[in-house]
Design a protein around this motif. Structure first.
Motif, PDB file in Angstrom:
ATOM      1  N   CYS A  26      -8.669  17.422   3.070  1.00 46.75           N
ATOM      2  CA  CYS A  26      -7.914  17.298   1.971  1.00 46.75           C
ATOM      3  C   CYS A  26      -6.446  18.096   2.095  1.00 46.75           C
ATOM      4  O   CYS A  26      -6.593  19.389   2.288  1.00 46.75           O
ATOM      5  CB  CYS A  26      -8.363  17.597   0.598  1.00 46.75           C
ATOM      6  SG  CYS A  26      -9.947  16.329   0.247  1.00 46.75           S
ATOM      7  N   PHE A  27      -5.306  17.454   1.826  1.00 46.49           N
ATOM      8  CA  PHE A  27      -4.086  18.236   2.041  1.00 46.49           C
ATOM      9  C   PHE A  27      -3.494  18.499   0.219  1.00 46.49           C
ATOM     10  O   PHE A  27      -3.181  17.525  -0.265  1.00 46.49           O
ATOM     11  CB  PHE A  27      -3.001  17.505   2.825  1.00 46.49           C
ATOM     12  CG  PHE A  27      -3.411  17.315   4.208  1.00 46.49           C
ATOM     13  CD1 PHE A  27      -2.637  18.047   5.210  1.00 46.49           C
ATOM     14  CD2 PHE A  27      -4.636  16.831   4.517  1.00 46.49           C
ATOM     15  CE1 PHE A  27      -3.001  18.105   6.415  1.00 46.49           C
ATOM     16  CE2 PHE A  27      -4.831  16.860   6.117  1.00 46.49           C
ATOM     17  CZ  PHE A  27      -4.237  17.650   6.898  1.00 46.49           C
ATOM     18  N   PRO A  28      -3.275  19.345  -0.069  1.00 44.60           N
ATOM     19  CA  PRO A  28      -3.096  20.047  -1.233  1.00 44.60           C
ATOM     20  C   PRO A  28      -1.479  19.401  -1.731  1.00 44.60           C
ATOM     21  O   PRO A  28      -0.690  19.181  -0.709  1.00 44.60           O
ATOM     22  CB  PRO A  28      -2.888  21.450  -1.604  1.00 44.60           C
ATOM     23  CG  PRO A  28      -3.951  21.865  -0.452  1.00 44.60           C
ATOM     24  CD  PRO A  28      -3.685  21.061   0.639  1.00 44.60           C
ATOM     25  N   PRO A  29      -0.928  19.280  -2.927  1.00 48.89           N
ATOM     26  CA  PRO A  29       0.360  18.661  -3.213  1.00 48.89           C
ATOM     27  C   PRO A  29       1.402  19.870  -3.023  1.00 48.89           C
ATOM     28  O   PRO A  29       0.651  21.151  -3.052  1.00 48.89           O
ATOM     29  CB  PRO A  29       0.322  18.143  -4.680  1.00 48.89           C
ATOM     30  CG  PRO A  29      -0.799  19.063  -5.359  1.00 48.89           C
ATOM     31  CD  PRO A  29      -2.002  18.998  -3.735  1.00 48.89           C
ATOM     32  N   ILE A  77      -1.560  22.800  11.567  1.00 44.83           N
ATOM     33  CA  ILE A  77      -2.733  22.246  11.133  1.00 44.83           C
ATOM     34  C   ILE A  77      -3.442  21.367  11.905  1.00 44.83           C
ATOM     35  O   ILE A  77      -4.840  21.406  12.317  1.00 44.83           O
ATOM     36  CB  ILE A  77      -2.590  21.573   9.748  1.00 44.83           C
ATOM     37  CG1 ILE A  77      -2.001  22.391   8.606  1.00 44.83           C
ATOM     38  CG2 ILE A  77      -3.686  20.857   9.161  1.00 44.83           C
ATOM     39  CD1 ILE A  77      -1.451  21.604   7.359  1.00 44.83           C
ATOM     40  N   ALA A  78      -2.878  20.541  12.781  1.00 43.78           N
ATOM     41  CA  ALA A  78      -3.199  19.773  13.915  1.00 43.78           C
ATOM     42  C   ALA A  78      -3.951  20.766  14.689  1.00 43.78           C
ATOM     43  O   ALA A  78      -4.916  20.201  15.175  1.00 43.78           O
ATOM     44  CB  ALA A  78      -2.123  18.868  14.521  1.00 43.78           C
ATOM     45  N   TYR A 103      -0.031  12.475   6.869  1.00 45.77           N
ATOM     46  CA  TYR A 103       0.422  11.371   7.900  1.00 45.77           C
ATOM     47  C   TYR A 103       0.994  12.285   8.901  1.00 45.77           C
ATOM     48  O   TYR A 103       0.635  11.632   9.978  1.00 45.77           O
ATOM     49  CB  TYR A 103       1.443  10.669   7.219  1.00 45.77           C
ATOM     50  CG  TYR A 103       2.341   9.795   8.232  1.00 45.77           C
ATOM     51  CD1 TYR A 103       1.971   8.801   8.678  1.00 45.77           C
ATOM     52  CD2 TYR A 103       3.714  10.416   8.483  1.00 45.77           C
ATOM     53  CE1 TYR A 103       2.747   7.993   9.754  1.00 45.77           C
ATOM     54  CE2 TYR A 103       4.498   9.665   9.180  1.00 45.77           C
ATOM     55  CZ  TYR A 103       4.077   8.516   9.971  1.00 45.77           C
ATOM     56  OH  TYR A 103       4.642   7.988  10.803  1.00 45.77           O
ATOM     57  N   GLU A 104       1.722  13.216   9.000  1.00 45.26           N
ATOM     58  CA  GLU A 104       2.551  14.032  10.174  1.00 45.26           C
ATOM     59  C   GLU A 104       1.146  14.265  10.952  1.00 45.26           C
ATOM     60  O   GLU A 104       1.244  14.332  12.287  1.00 45.26           O
ATOM     61  CB  GLU A 104       3.381  14.952   9.776  1.00 45.26           C
ATOM     62  CG  GLU A 104       4.524  14.255   9.451  1.00 45.26           C
ATOM     63  CD  GLU A 104       5.312  13.678  10.410  1.00 45.26           C
ATOM     64  OE1 GLU A 104       5.273  13.989  11.786  1.00 45.26           O
ATOM     65  OE2 GLU A 104       6.241  12.748  10.024  1.00 45.26           O
ATOM     66  N   THR A 105       0.278  15.027  10.268  1.00 44.36           N
ATOM     67  CA  THR A 105      -1.058  15.766  11.092  1.00 44.36           C
ATOM     68  C   THR A 105      -1.721  14.510  11.920  1.00 44.36           C
ATOM     69  O   THR A 105      -2.206  14.784  12.729  1.00 44.36           O
ATOM     70  CB  THR A 105      -1.845  16.355  10.095  1.00 44.36           C
ATOM     71  OG1 THR A 105      -1.053  17.542   9.539  1.00 44.36           O
ATOM     72  CG2 THR A 105      -3.054  17.047  10.826  1.00 44.36           C
ATOM     73  N   ALA A 106      -2.015  13.298  11.076  1.00 50.58           N
ATOM     74  CA  ALA A 106      -2.843  12.319  11.623  1.00 50.58           C
ATOM     75  C   ALA A 106      -1.947  11.988  12.832  1.00 50.58           C
ATOM     76  O   ALA A 106      -2.594  11.540  14.185  1.00 50.58           O
ATOM     77  CB  ALA A 106      -2.566  11.223  10.779  1.00 50.58           C
ATOM     78  N   LEU A 107      -0.640  11.748  13.187  1.00 46.53           N
ATOM     79  CA  LEU A 107       0.055  11.362  14.293  1.00 46.53           C
ATOM     80  C   LEU A 107      -0.189  12.382  15.220  1.00 46.53           C
ATOM     81  O   LEU A 107      -0.409  11.953  16.440  1.00 46.53           O
ATOM     82  CB  LEU A 107       1.527  11.300  13.745  1.00 46.53           C
ATOM     83  CG  LEU A 107       2.243  10.349  12.981  1.00 46.53           C
ATOM     84  CD1 LEU A 107       3.687  10.550  12.770  1.00 46.53           C
ATOM     85  CD2 LEU A 107       1.983   9.047  13.759  1.00 46.53           C
ATOM     86  N   ARG A 108      -0.304  13.628  14.919  1.00 43.25           N
ATOM     87  CA  ARG A 108      -0.287  14.631  16.200  1.00 43.25           C
ATOM     88  C   ARG A 108      -1.847  14.516  16.615  1.00 43.25           C
ATOM     89  O   ARG A 108      -2.170  14.704  17.712  1.00 43.25           O
ATOM     90  CB  ARG A 108      -0.094  15.965  15.513  1.00 43.25           C
ATOM     91  CG  ARG A 108       1.390  16.144  15.524  1.00 43.25           C
ATOM     92  CD  ARG A 108       1.920  17.310  14.385  1.00 43.25           C
ATOM     93  NE  ARG A 108       3.272  17.445  14.244  1.00 43.25           N
ATOM     94  CZ  ARG A 108       4.160  16.784  13.792  1.00 43.25           C
ATOM     95  NH1 ARG A 108       3.650  15.893  13.176  1.00 43.25           N
ATOM     96  NH2 ARG A 108       5.328  17.156  14.068  1.00 43.25           N
TER      97      ARG A 108
END
Length: 258
Positions: A26-29, A77-78, A103-108
């Motif tokens: 989970c990524f905080p706001p 984070i990635a 989303y950006e982490t998922a891409l990586r």
């Protein structure tokens, strides 16, 4: 990721499980910390281990410089997640700023060969949306006023006006996160492969259901959209319903994979 997951500088273990089928990161706001997901983590049943990202510049990482760039944060984070090695059942969940960062982490992760079960994005328009405000350059009062605008209960936020010591601790990370969001620009590339679900609330001043639907084009996998009652921080009031939705999506993925 081993079944026994240890906390690191970047990751906090919010819920353990003896035999996890899924790991939900989970990524905080913006302005938030890993503790933002403590209550949500408690709502999950067996089979789901929950972790939360701890950004630098807050709580036990207060002495570290905040990172005011979402692309740079995603790189860091990635890299942390990839250090665990390939792991099936990995899913990401992010709210507000955390949605874009997830989303950006998922891409990586996908680019480096780590398969993802799903990406859950909450309370944030699709990545091509560009913020034109520059609140990170404005006064502390302007930042506090915007935090009050978004909060379900603005009373605790108002303390930042009367408690300068508290403001000195909190506002630098808030300002850095606002800068990260307001300067973020999407880089064109291939869509994600994993399934993607967008969560949005009825009265969020930052995101409409129509904007949530625009996330559909950012994956070649399945897409779902769910609407919850409430404002920007609806999930604080509906942790059970959010956990149920995420669990149903993950269980559906498991059934389709058989």
């Amino acid at each position: 990721m081993d079944e026994t997951i240890s906390a690191t500088d970047w990751l906090r273990v919010m819920r353990t499980d003896p035999a996890p089928r899924h790991y939900l990161v989970c990524f905080p706001p913006g302005g938030g910390s890993a503790a933002a997901y403590r209550e949500l983590a408690l709502e999950f049943g067996s089979g789901v281990a929950v972790l939360a990202v701890q950004y630098p510049g807050r709580q036990d990482r207060l002495g570290e410089a905040a990172v005011p760039d979402l692309h740079a944060l995603a790189d860091l984070i990635a890299g942390e997640l990839l250090g665990y090695g390939p792991r099936s059942g990995l899913a990401l969940f992010g709210h507000s700023m955390g949605a874009t960062l997830a989303y950006e982490t998922a891409l990586r992760l996908e680019a480096r060969g780590q398969e993802l079960a799903a990406l859950f994005v909450s309370g944030r328009p699709a990545p091509t949306f560009a913020e034109h405000r520059r609140l990170h350059l404005e006064s502390d009062e302007a930042l506090i006023a915007d935090l009050e605008r978004l909060a379900a209960d603005p009373a605790p936020i108002a303390l930042l006006r009367t408690e300068p010591g508290l403001a000195d601790l909190v506002l630098p990370a808030v300002r850095s996160d606002y800068q990260a969001v307001e300067t973020y620009r999407h880089r064109q590339g291939e869509p994600l492969v994993c399934d993607l679900a967008a969560l949005v609330s009825t009265d969020d001043p930052t995101t409409t259901p129509e904007q949530a639907d625009e996330w559909r084009t950012f994956t070649s996998g399945a897409f779902a959209r769910e609407i919850f009652p409430g404002g920007h921080f609806y999930l604080d009031e509906h942790v059970g319903a959010v956990a149920d939705f995420v669990t149903r999506q993950l269980d559906d993925l498991a059934r389709r994979a058989r």
